[in-house]
Design a protein around this motif. Structure first.
Motif, PDB file in Angstrom:
ATOM      1  N   MET A 138      20.160  -6.166 -11.576  1.00  0.00           N
ATOM      2  CA  MET A 138      18.818  -5.901 -11.092  1.00  0.00           C
ATOM      3  C   MET A 138      17.824  -6.752 -11.892  1.00  0.00           C
ATOM      4  O   MET A 138      17.869  -6.785 -13.100  1.00  0.00           O
ATOM      5  N   LYS A 139      16.945  -7.388 -11.181  1.00  0.00           N
ATOM      6  CA  LYS A 139      15.888  -8.191 -11.790  1.00  0.00           C
ATOM      7  C   LYS A 139      14.551  -7.511 -11.535  1.00  0.00           C
ATOM      8  O   LYS A 139      14.402  -6.753 -10.588  1.00  0.00           O
ATOM      9  N   LYS A 140      13.576  -7.816 -12.392  1.00  0.00           N
ATOM     10  CA  LYS A 140      12.250  -7.233 -12.226  1.00  0.00           C
ATOM     11  C   LYS A 140      11.345  -8.206 -11.475  1.00  0.00           C
ATOM     12  O   LYS A 140      11.363  -9.406 -11.729  1.00  0.00           O
ATOM     13  N   TYR A 141      10.561  -7.636 -10.557  1.00  0.00           N
ATOM     14  CA  TYR A 141       9.637  -8.409  -9.742  1.00  0.00           C
ATOM     15  C   TYR A 141       8.298  -7.698  -9.672  1.00  0.00           C
ATOM     16  O   TYR A 141       8.229  -6.477  -9.791  1.00  0.00           O
ATOM     17  N   GLU A 142       7.254  -8.489  -9.455  1.00  0.00           N
ATOM     18  CA  GLU A 142       5.972  -7.937  -9.051  1.00  0.00           C
ATOM     19  C   GLU A 142       5.871  -8.166  -7.556  1.00  0.00           C
ATOM     20  O   GLU A 142       6.198  -9.248  -7.065  1.00  0.00           O
ATOM     21  N   LEU A 143       5.453  -7.149  -6.847  1.00  0.00           N
ATOM     22  CA  LEU A 143       5.294  -7.225  -5.404  1.00  0.00           C
ATOM     23  C   LEU A 143       3.835  -6.942  -5.084  1.00  0.00           C
ATOM     24  O   LEU A 143       3.361  -5.828  -5.275  1.00  0.00           O
ATOM     25  N   MET A 144       3.113  -7.990  -4.633  1.00  0.00           N
ATOM     26  CA  MET A 144       1.721  -7.809  -4.221  1.00  0.00           C
ATOM     27  C   MET A 144       1.724  -7.569  -2.722  1.00  0.00           C
ATOM     28  O   MET A 144       2.346  -8.324  -1.971  1.00  0.00           O
ATOM     29  N   THR A 145       1.048  -6.506  -2.302  1.00  0.00           N
ATOM     30  CA  THR A 145       0.985  -6.162  -0.883  1.00  0.00           C
ATOM     31  C   THR A 145      -0.470  -6.027  -0.461  1.00  0.00           C
ATOM     32  O   THR A 145      -1.319  -5.625  -1.248  1.00  0.00           O
ATOM     33  N   ILE A 146      -0.735  -6.381   0.797  1.00  0.00           N
ATOM     34  CA  ILE A 146      -2.085  -6.268   1.356  1.00  0.00           C
ATOM     35  C   ILE A 146      -1.981  -5.463   2.645  1.00  0.00           C
ATOM     36  O   ILE A 146      -1.150  -5.768   3.511  1.00  0.00           O
ATOM     37  N   TYR A 147      -2.829  -4.438   2.761  1.00  0.00           N
ATOM     38  CA  TYR A 147      -2.837  -3.534   3.913  1.00  0.00           C
ATOM     39  C   TYR A 147      -4.216  -3.556   4.569  1.00  0.00           C
ATOM     40  O   TYR A 147      -5.199  -3.925   3.936  1.00  0.00           O
ATOM     41  N   PRO A 148      -4.295  -3.087   5.826  1.00  0.00           N
ATOM     42  CA  PRO A 148      -5.623  -2.884   6.425  1.00  0.00           C
ATOM     43  C   PRO A 148      -6.377  -1.818   5.627  1.00  0.00           C
ATOM     44  O   PRO A 148      -5.765  -0.957   4.989  1.00  0.00           O
ATOM     45  N   ILE A 149      -7.709  -1.855   5.669  1.00  0.00           N
ATOM     46  CA  ILE A 149      -8.476  -0.912   4.848  1.00  0.00           C
ATOM     47  C   ILE A 149      -8.602   0.469   5.476  1.00  0.00           C
ATOM     48  O   ILE A 149      -9.014   1.406   4.805  1.00  0.00           O
ATOM     49  N   GLU A 150      -8.215   0.633   6.750  1.00  0.00           N
ATOM     50  CA  GLU A 150      -8.248   1.954   7.373  1.00  0.00           C
ATOM     51  C   GLU A 150      -7.246   2.860   6.651  1.00  0.00           C
ATOM     52  O   GLU A 150      -6.094   2.481   6.439  1.00  0.00           O
ATOM     53  N   GLU A 151      -7.687   4.057   6.297  1.00  0.00           N
ATOM     54  CA  GLU A 151      -6.885   4.958   5.459  1.00  0.00           C
ATOM     55  C   GLU A 151      -5.529   5.299   6.087  1.00  0.00           C
ATOM     56  O   GLU A 151      -4.509   5.308   5.389  1.00  0.00           O
ATOM     57  N   THR A 184      14.010   0.034  -7.148  1.00  0.00           N
ATOM     58  CA  THR A 184      13.265   1.136  -7.738  1.00  0.00           C
ATOM     59  C   THR A 184      11.859   0.666  -8.089  1.00  0.00           C
ATOM     60  O   THR A 184      11.677  -0.408  -8.657  1.00  0.00           O
ATOM     61  N   VAL A 185      10.873   1.481  -7.741  1.00  0.00           N
ATOM     62  CA  VAL A 185       9.474   1.182  -8.063  1.00  0.00           C
ATOM     63  C   VAL A 185       9.198   1.747  -9.450  1.00  0.00           C
ATOM     64  O   VAL A 185       9.291   2.939  -9.676  1.00  0.00           O
ATOM     65  N   GLU A 186       8.871   0.863 -10.386  1.00  0.00           N
ATOM     66  CA  GLU A 186       8.594   1.289 -11.750  1.00  0.00           C
ATOM     67  C   GLU A 186       7.119   1.598 -11.965  1.00  0.00           C
ATOM     68  O   GLU A 186       6.771   2.455 -12.761  1.00  0.00           O
ATOM     69  N   LYS A 187       6.256   0.858 -11.237  1.00  0.00           N
ATOM     70  CA  LYS A 187       4.823   1.061 -11.392  1.00  0.00           C
ATOM     71  C   LYS A 187       4.135   0.667 -10.092  1.00  0.00           C
ATOM     72  O   LYS A 187       4.569  -0.261  -9.416  1.00  0.00           O
ATOM     73  N   GLU A 188       3.094   1.401  -9.759  1.00  0.00           N
ATOM     74  CA  GLU A 188       2.295   1.115  -8.570  1.00  0.00           C
ATOM     75  C   GLU A 188       0.832   1.101  -8.994  1.00  0.00           C
ATOM     76  O   GLU A 188       0.324   2.086  -9.506  1.00  0.00           O
ATOM     77  N   GLU A 189       0.176  -0.036  -8.792  1.00  0.00           N
ATOM     78  CA  GLU A 189      -1.175  -0.223  -9.287  1.00  0.00           C
ATOM     79  C   GLU A 189      -2.117  -0.630  -8.148  1.00  0.00           C
ATOM     80  O   GLU A 189      -2.013  -1.742  -7.637  1.00  0.00           O
ATOM     81  N   PRO A 190      -3.026   0.253  -7.725  1.00  0.00           N
ATOM     82  CA  PRO A 190      -3.972  -0.134  -6.669  1.00  0.00           C
ATOM     83  C   PRO A 190      -5.003  -1.120  -7.202  1.00  0.00           C
ATOM     84  O   PRO A 190      -5.510  -0.975  -8.307  1.00  0.00           O
ATOM     85  N   TYR A 191      -5.294  -2.139  -6.405  1.00  0.00           N
ATOM     86  CA  TYR A 191      -6.290  -3.147  -6.773  1.00  0.00           C
ATOM     87  C   TYR A 191      -7.564  -3.011  -5.963  1.00  0.00           C
ATOM     88  O   TYR A 191      -8.500  -3.765  -6.160  1.00  0.00           O
ATOM     89  N   GLY A 192      -7.599  -2.087  -5.004  1.00  0.00           N
ATOM     90  CA  GLY A 192      -8.816  -1.835  -4.247  1.00  0.00           C
ATOM     91  C   GLY A 192      -8.974  -2.735  -3.034  1.00  0.00           C
ATOM     92  O   GLY A 192      -8.105  -3.511  -2.692  1.00  0.00           O
ATOM     93  N   ASP A 193     -10.138  -2.611  -2.398  1.00  0.00           N
ATOM     94  CA  ASP A 193     -10.451  -3.391  -1.202  1.00  0.00           C
ATOM     95  C   ASP A 193     -11.101  -4.704  -1.626  1.00  0.00           C
ATOM     96  O   ASP A 193     -11.983  -4.718  -2.484  1.00  0.00           O
ATOM     97  N   ARG A 194     -10.659  -5.791  -0.986  1.00  0.00           N
ATOM     98  CA  ARG A 194     -11.191  -7.116  -1.313  1.00  0.00           C
ATOM     99  C   ARG A 194     -11.321  -7.949  -0.047  1.00  0.00           C
ATOM    100  O   ARG A 194     -10.613  -7.724   0.935  1.00  0.00           O
ATOM    101  N   ASP A 195     -12.218  -8.931  -0.102  1.00  0.00           N
ATOM    102  CA  ASP A 195     -12.326  -9.894   0.988  1.00  0.00           C
ATOM    103  C   ASP A 195     -11.094 -10.796   0.955  1.00  0.00           C
ATOM    104  O   ASP A 195     -10.618 -11.179  -0.124  1.00  0.00           O
TER     105      ASP A 195
END
Length: 97
Positions: free
Chosen positions: A1-14, A34-45
């Motif tokens: 198992m290797k460690k990765y950062e996964l950046m995801t972008i979603y629509p802003i509708e809840e 396995t998800v070790e950490k989940e960090e929200p970055y907020g809404d952005r342009d």
């Protein structure tokens, strides 16, 4: 198992955001990641429109996954309409310690 950062972008509708994050977590679990950490970055342009969206909600995951499964995981992510974009970045071995 290797460690990765996964950046995801979603629509802003809840509701779309919640459905998208739930699906990302379930796809990762389905392929043994396995998800070790989940960090929200907020809404952005966004730099450019994606699926007619000008803003997105960003979330950064730190994930341990089998490198051979990343192609399959990305294929499942592309089927998700509630996920605008995703990117896996392998973490350096020094950062993993």
């Amino acid at each position: 198992m290797k460690k990765y950062e996964l950046m995801t972008i979603y629509p802003i509708e809840e509701d779309k955001f919640k459905a998208g994050t739930d699906l990302v977590r379930s796809v990762l679990a389905q392929f043994g990641a396995t998800v070790e950490k989940e960090e929200p970055y907020g809404d952005r342009d966004l730099a450019y429109e994606i699926n007619k969206q000008k803003r997105g909600r960003f979330v950064l995951f730190t994930v341990s996954a089998n490198p051979a499964k990343l192609v399959e995981i990305n294929a499942q992510f592309r089927l998700n309409n509630n996920l605008l974009k995703s990117l896996f970045v392998k973490l350096d071995d020094e950062k993993n310690k």
